[in-house]
Design an enzyme around this catalytic site. Sequence first.
Site, PDB file in Angstrom:
ATOM      1  N   ARG A 182       0.820  -1.226   0.000  1.00 60.10           N
ATOM      2  CA  ARG A 182       0.000   0.000   0.000  1.00 60.10           C
ATOM      3  C   ARG A 182       0.842   1.259   0.000  1.00 60.10           C
ATOM      4  NH1 ARG A 182      -4.846   2.081   3.973  1.00 60.10           N
ATOM      5  NH2 ARG A 182      -3.244   1.950   5.584  1.00 60.10           N
ATOM      6  N   ILE A 228      -7.815   6.121   0.853  1.00 56.51           N
ATOM      7  CA  ILE A 228      -7.414   4.787   0.390  1.00 56.51           C
ATOM      8  C   ILE A 228      -7.927   3.846   1.480  1.00 56.51           C
ATOM      9  CG2 ILE A 228      -5.088   5.004   1.441  1.00 56.51           C
ATOM     10  CD1 ILE A 228      -3.980   3.266  -0.822  1.00 56.51           C
ATOM     11  N   SER A 229      -8.603   2.785   1.078  1.00 55.99           N
ATOM     12  CA  SER A 229      -9.273   1.929   2.069  1.00 55.99           C
ATOM     13  C   SER A 229      -8.272   1.176   2.944  1.00 55.99           C
ATOM     14  CB  SER A 229     -10.187   0.930   1.359  1.00 55.99           C
ATOM     15  OG  SER A 229     -11.122   1.613   0.565  1.00 55.99           O
ATOM     16  N   ALA A 230      -8.782   0.696   4.080  1.00 57.31           N
ATOM     17  CA  ALA A 230      -7.956  -0.109   4.990  1.00 57.31           C
ATOM     18  C   ALA A 230      -7.629  -1.443   4.322  1.00 57.31           C
ATOM     19  CB  ALA A 230      -8.709  -0.348   6.288  1.00 57.31           C
TER      20      ALA A 230
END
Length: 219
Positions: free
Chosen positions: A37, A63-65
């Site tokens: 990530r 930005i998603s987990a």
Amino acid sequence: MKEEELRRLWKRTVKNLELEGILRDERVKEAFLKLPRYLFVEEKYRKYAHLDEPLPIPAGQTISAPHMVAIMLQLAELKPGMNVLEVGTGSGWNAALMAELVKGEVYTIERIPELVEFARRNLERAGIKNVHVILGDGSKGFPPKAPYDRIIVTAGAPEVPKPLIEQLKPRGKLIIPVGSYHLWQDLLEVIKMKDGSIKVKNHGGVAFVPLIGEHGWKG
Ligand code: SAM
């Protein structure tokens, strides 16, 4: 923080997700390890990229987990050769993971021009050439490349957008958060049956930024 340290922290996150029973699919795990990530956030957030929580990206989006991305990708059951669409490019991370899993082209659509540029830069830096970032309203899908085997929507909709169902192949699948504008939505797995009817499975509560568009929330 040095690349070596970022990589060490990321590997630990992947291991933890596995131990927690969230990251269960070996191919998704390999894709996570290949595409950390930290490659998809701004420099100032790289040291936080291993944390299992959403992080800011430009234009007030997120930005998603990692756990959320793993859950959605596993529900999508992406296989090599599938024709896939993502709605809500953001940083480009999820689209990059999708491309790794289908071993081919991915179309991803984003409504904010600044993020289209951000995602393209991130993808280029990560050496990814088969993700096509399109500027537009993804609540209408992307008809030029339809029908799709899979569509993943990474923003919360008030209801399942009809064009997305129409653009699925028979036996195709849509993964989408549906619910309220702020905070909670249900993560839905919408399967298009051979006769065109749909079957919906609810995978529980999630929190996404809103899907804004003609078949989403109105600005
Ligand atoms: N998938 C992204 C990633 O890997 O970084 C995270 C996406 S973020 C949670 C949701 C994104 O959806 C935002 O970038 C937002 O601008 C975008 N979005 C919202 N409504 C949209 C629409 N109608 N069409 C395309 N993108 C939309």
